[in-house]
Structure formats: C-alpha cells, structure tokens
Design a protein around this motif. Structure first.
Motif, PDB file in Angstrom:
ATOM      1  N   MET A   1       0.842  -1.185   0.000  1.00 39.02           N
ATOM      2  CA  MET A   1       0.000   0.000   0.000  1.00 39.02           C
ATOM      3  C   MET A   1       0.886   1.246   0.000  1.00 39.02           C
ATOM      4  O   MET A   1       1.619   1.474   0.941  1.00 39.02           O
ATOM      5  CB  MET A   1      -0.865   0.038   1.244  1.00 39.02           C
ATOM      6  N   GLU A   2       0.802   1.997  -1.051  1.00 37.90           N
ATOM      7  CA  GLU A   2       1.515   3.251  -1.118  1.00 37.90           C
ATOM      8  C   GLU A   2       0.618   4.349  -0.563  1.00 37.90           C
ATOM      9  O   GLU A   2      -0.564   4.421  -0.896  1.00 37.90           O
ATOM     10  CB  GLU A   2       1.869   3.551  -2.567  1.00 37.90           C
ATOM     11  N   LYS A   3       1.166   5.186   0.283  1.00 36.91           N
ATOM     12  CA  LYS A   3       0.360   6.243   0.903  1.00 36.91           C
ATOM     13  C   LYS A   3      -0.170   7.192  -0.156  1.00 36.91           C
ATOM     14  O   LYS A   3       0.534   7.547  -1.093  1.00 36.91           O
ATOM     15  CB  LYS A   3       1.186   7.002   1.935  1.00 36.91           C
ATOM     16  N   ASN A   4      -1.432   7.571  -0.010  1.00 40.63           N
ATOM     17  CA  ASN A   4      -2.038   8.502  -0.957  1.00 40.63           C
ATOM     18  C   ASN A   4      -2.780   9.634  -0.251  1.00 40.63           C
ATOM     19  O   ASN A   4      -3.479  10.397  -0.891  1.00 40.63           O
ATOM     20  CB  ASN A   4      -2.954   7.772  -1.940  1.00 40.63           C
ATOM     21  N   ALA A   5      -2.632   9.732   1.058  1.00 40.00           N
ATOM     22  CA  ALA A   5      -3.280  10.803   1.831  1.00 40.00           C
ATOM     23  C   ALA A   5      -2.203  11.667   2.472  1.00 40.00           C
ATOM     24  O   ALA A   5      -1.294  11.159   3.129  1.00 40.00           O
ATOM     25  CB  ALA A   5      -4.194  10.219   2.895  1.00 40.00           C
ATOM     26  N   GLY A   6      -2.310  12.968   2.258  1.00 37.48           N
ATOM     27  CA  GLY A   6      -1.327  13.905   2.794  1.00 37.48           C
ATOM     28  C   GLY A   6      -1.519  14.186   4.279  1.00 37.48           C
ATOM     29  O   GLY A   6      -2.462  13.708   4.918  1.00 37.48           O
ATOM     30  N   THR A   7      -0.623  14.980   4.815  1.00 44.26           N
ATOM     31  CA  THR A   7      -0.612  15.269   6.251  1.00 44.26           C
ATOM     32  C   THR A   7      -1.891  15.949   6.717  1.00 44.26           C
ATOM     33  O   THR A   7      -2.493  15.534   7.710  1.00 44.26           O
ATOM     34  CB  THR A   7       0.606  16.147   6.596  1.00 44.26           C
ATOM     35  N   ALA A   8      -2.313  16.988   6.024  1.00 42.16           N
ATOM     36  CA  ALA A   8      -3.533  17.701   6.430  1.00 42.16           C
ATOM     37  C   ALA A   8      -4.752  16.793   6.281  1.00 42.16           C
ATOM     38  O   ALA A   8      -5.636  16.784   7.153  1.00 42.16           O
ATOM     39  CB  ALA A   8      -3.710  18.960   5.591  1.00 42.16           C
ATOM     40  N   ASP A   9      -4.808  16.044   5.207  1.00 45.49           N
ATOM     41  CA  ASP A   9      -5.906  15.110   4.964  1.00 45.49           C
ATOM     42  C   ASP A   9      -5.978  14.069   6.081  1.00 45.49           C
ATOM     43  O   ASP A   9      -7.044  13.761   6.611  1.00 45.49           O
ATOM     44  CB  ASP A   9      -5.699  14.438   3.611  1.00 45.49           C
ATOM     45  N   ARG A  10      -4.827  13.549   6.467  1.00 44.57           N
ATOM     46  CA  ARG A  10      -4.780  12.545   7.531  1.00 44.57           C
ATOM     47  C   ARG A  10      -5.236  13.137   8.859  1.00 44.57           C
ATOM     48  O   ARG A  10      -5.966  12.490   9.617  1.00 44.57           O
ATOM     49  CB  ARG A  10      -3.369  11.988   7.653  1.00 44.57           C
ATOM     50  N   ALA A  11      -4.812  14.360   9.159  1.00 43.36           N
ATOM     51  CA  ALA A  11      -5.196  15.003  10.421  1.00 43.36           C
ATOM     52  C   ALA A  11      -6.712  15.204  10.489  1.00 43.36           C
ATOM     53  O   ALA A  11      -7.338  14.929  11.528  1.00 43.36           O
ATOM     54  CB  ALA A  11      -4.473  16.336  10.571  1.00 43.36           C
ATOM     55  N   VAL A  12      -7.298  15.655   9.390  1.00 42.93           N
ATOM     56  CA  VAL A  12      -8.751  15.861   9.352  1.00 42.93           C
ATOM     57  C   VAL A  12      -9.471  14.528   9.533  1.00 42.93           C
ATOM     58  O   VAL A  12     -10.462  14.439  10.269  1.00 42.93           O
ATOM     59  CB  VAL A  12      -9.169  16.543   8.032  1.00 42.93           C
ATOM     60  N   ARG A  13      -8.987  13.484   8.881  1.00 45.89           N
ATOM     61  CA  ARG A  13      -9.613  12.165   9.006  1.00 45.89           C
ATOM     62  C   ARG A  13      -9.535  11.634  10.437  1.00 45.89           C
ATOM     63  O   ARG A  13     -10.500  11.060  10.942  1.00 45.89           O
ATOM     64  CB  ARG A  13      -8.943  11.173   8.062  1.00 45.89           C
ATOM     65  N   ILE A  14      -8.402  11.823  11.092  1.00 45.72           N
ATOM     66  CA  ILE A  14      -8.247  11.334  12.468  1.00 45.72           C
ATOM     67  C   ILE A  14      -9.185  12.080  13.410  1.00 45.72           C
ATOM     68  O   ILE A  14      -9.882  11.471  14.225  1.00 45.72           O
ATOM     69  CB  ILE A  14      -6.776  11.452  12.917  1.00 45.72           C
ATOM     70  N   VAL A  15      -9.225  13.403  13.284  1.00 50.18           N
ATOM     71  CA  VAL A  15     -10.115  14.202  14.147  1.00 50.18           C
ATOM     72  C   VAL A  15     -11.572  13.840  13.892  1.00 50.18           C
ATOM     73  O   VAL A  15     -12.357  13.654  14.833  1.00 50.18           O
ATOM     74  CB  VAL A  15      -9.852  15.709  13.945  1.00 50.18           C
ATOM     75  N   ALA A  16     -11.944  13.716  12.616  1.00 50.53           N
ATOM     76  CA  ALA A  16     -13.332  13.368  12.278  1.00 50.53           C
ATOM     77  C   ALA A  16     -13.683  11.972  12.797  1.00 50.53           C
ATOM     78  O   ALA A  16     -14.768  11.758  13.344  1.00 50.53           O
ATOM     79  CB  ALA A  16     -13.536  13.433  10.771  1.00 50.53           C
ATOM     80  N   GLY A  17     -12.771  11.029  12.638  1.00 44.56           N
ATOM     81  CA  GLY A  17     -13.017   9.676  13.120  1.00 44.56           C
ATOM     82  C   GLY A  17     -13.211   9.627  14.627  1.00 44.56           C
ATOM     83  O   GLY A  17     -14.120   8.959  15.129  1.00 44.56           O
ATOM     84  N   LEU A  18     -12.370  10.356  15.354  1.00 42.80           N
ATOM     85  CA  LEU A  18     -12.512  10.385  16.813  1.00 42.80           C
ATOM     86  C   LEU A  18     -13.807  11.075  17.236  1.00 42.80           C
ATOM     87  O   LEU A  18     -14.458  10.655  18.196  1.00 42.80           O
ATOM     88  CB  LEU A  18     -11.304  11.085  17.441  1.00 42.80           C
ATOM     89  N   ALA A  19     -14.186  12.133  16.515  1.00 39.92           N
ATOM     90  CA  ALA A  19     -15.438  12.825  16.832  1.00 39.92           C
ATOM     91  C   ALA A  19     -16.641  11.911  16.597  1.00 39.92           C
ATOM     92  O   ALA A  19     -17.562  11.854  17.423  1.00 39.92           O
ATOM     93  CB  ALA A  19     -15.562  14.088  15.990  1.00 39.92           C
ATOM     94  N   ILE A  20     -16.629  11.198  15.493  1.00 38.84           N
ATOM     95  CA  ILE A  20     -17.740  10.289  15.203  1.00 38.84           C
ATOM     96  C   ILE A  20     -17.781   9.155  16.215  1.00 38.84           C
ATOM     97  O   ILE A  20     -18.853   8.766  16.694  1.00 38.84           O
ATOM     98  CB  ILE A  20     -17.639   9.758  13.756  1.00 38.84           C
ATOM     99  N   LEU A  21     -16.616   8.623  16.572  1.00 38.16           N
ATOM    100  CA  LEU A  21     -16.579   7.566  17.592  1.00 38.16           C
ATOM    101  C   LEU A  21     -17.067   8.084  18.946  1.00 38.16           C
ATOM    102  O   LEU A  21     -17.666   7.346  19.719  1.00 38.16           O
ATOM    103  CB  LEU A  21     -15.169   7.002  17.727  1.00 38.16           C
ATOM    104  N   GLY A  22     -16.815   9.350  19.224  1.00 39.77           N
ATOM    105  CA  GLY A  22     -17.271   9.950  20.470  1.00 39.77           C
ATOM    106  C   GLY A  22     -18.786   9.990  20.586  1.00 39.77           C
ATOM    107  O   GLY A  22     -19.339  10.008  21.692  1.00 39.77           O
ATOM    108  N   LEU A  23     -19.468   9.980  19.449  1.00 39.60           N
ATOM    109  CA  LEU A  23     -20.929   9.956  19.470  1.00 39.60           C
ATOM    110  C   LEU A  23     -21.470   8.669  20.090  1.00 39.60           C
ATOM    111  O   LEU A  23     -22.616   8.623  20.523  1.00 39.60           O
ATOM    112  CB  LEU A  23     -21.479  10.112  18.050  1.00 39.60           C
ATOM    113  N   TYR A  24     -20.652   7.649  20.142  1.00 41.30           N
ATOM    114  CA  TYR A  24     -21.065   6.379  20.739  1.00 41.30           C
ATOM    115  C   TYR A  24     -21.547   6.581  22.177  1.00 41.30           C
ATOM    116  O   TYR A  24     -22.472   5.922  22.633  1.00 41.30           O
ATOM    117  CB  TYR A  24     -19.911   5.377  20.702  1.00 41.30           C
ATOM    118  N   PHE A  25     -20.893   7.493  22.880  1.00 39.02           N
ATOM    119  CA  PHE A  25     -21.190   7.688  24.292  1.00 39.02           C
ATOM    120  C   PHE A  25     -22.390   8.594  24.556  1.00 39.02           C
ATOM    121  O   PHE A  25     -22.883   8.640  25.677  1.00 39.02           O
ATOM    122  CB  PHE A  25     -19.951   8.236  25.015  1.00 39.02           C
TER     123      PHE A  25
END
Length: 66
Positions: A1-25
């Motif tokens: 797997m060659e990386k295809n997501a840049g630094t800013a893209d990765r940061a947004v994805r991580i924050v969004a993923g954690l926010a969505i997971l936080g909705l679980y609670f």
C-alpha cells in the motif's frame, strides 16, 4: 500500500473519526452502532491510505523526487 493521503488530509480524518466515535457515548443505545463508522476515517487517517482515493486516482500527499 503506497500512501495517498497527505498530512492535512490525515489530520482531518483522524479528528473526524474520533469525533464520530465519540458519538457512541452520547447516542441512544439503538443508534450507537452508527458511531462505529468513525473507525473508517480513523483507520484511513492512521494508515495514510484511502481505498477510494486509489480507485479514483487521487493523491493528496507530497510526492518524493526520484
């Protein structure tokens, strides 16, 4: 797997993923499983590889000169 997501893209994805997971609670028990969809952007952000980007031929990361 060659990386295809840049630094800013990765940061947004991580924050969004954690926010969505936080909705679980805070979600009602019948809808909590929807919050597990946050694992997708979190995983793609941590890995730096997005299967949809591969299919569409998109790269947001910097390419190294050869």
């Amino acid at each position: 797997m060659e990386k295809n997501a840049g630094t800013a893209d990765r940061a947004v994805r991580i924050v969004a993923g954690l926010a969505i997971l936080g909705l679980y609670f805070v979600a009602e028990p019948a809808y909590r499983w929807w919050a597990l969809l946050g694992l997708i952007p979190l995983a793609t952000g941590l890995l730096g590889w997005c299967p949809a980007y591969t299919l569409l031929g998109i790269r947001t990361c910097e390419t190294s000169p050869k």
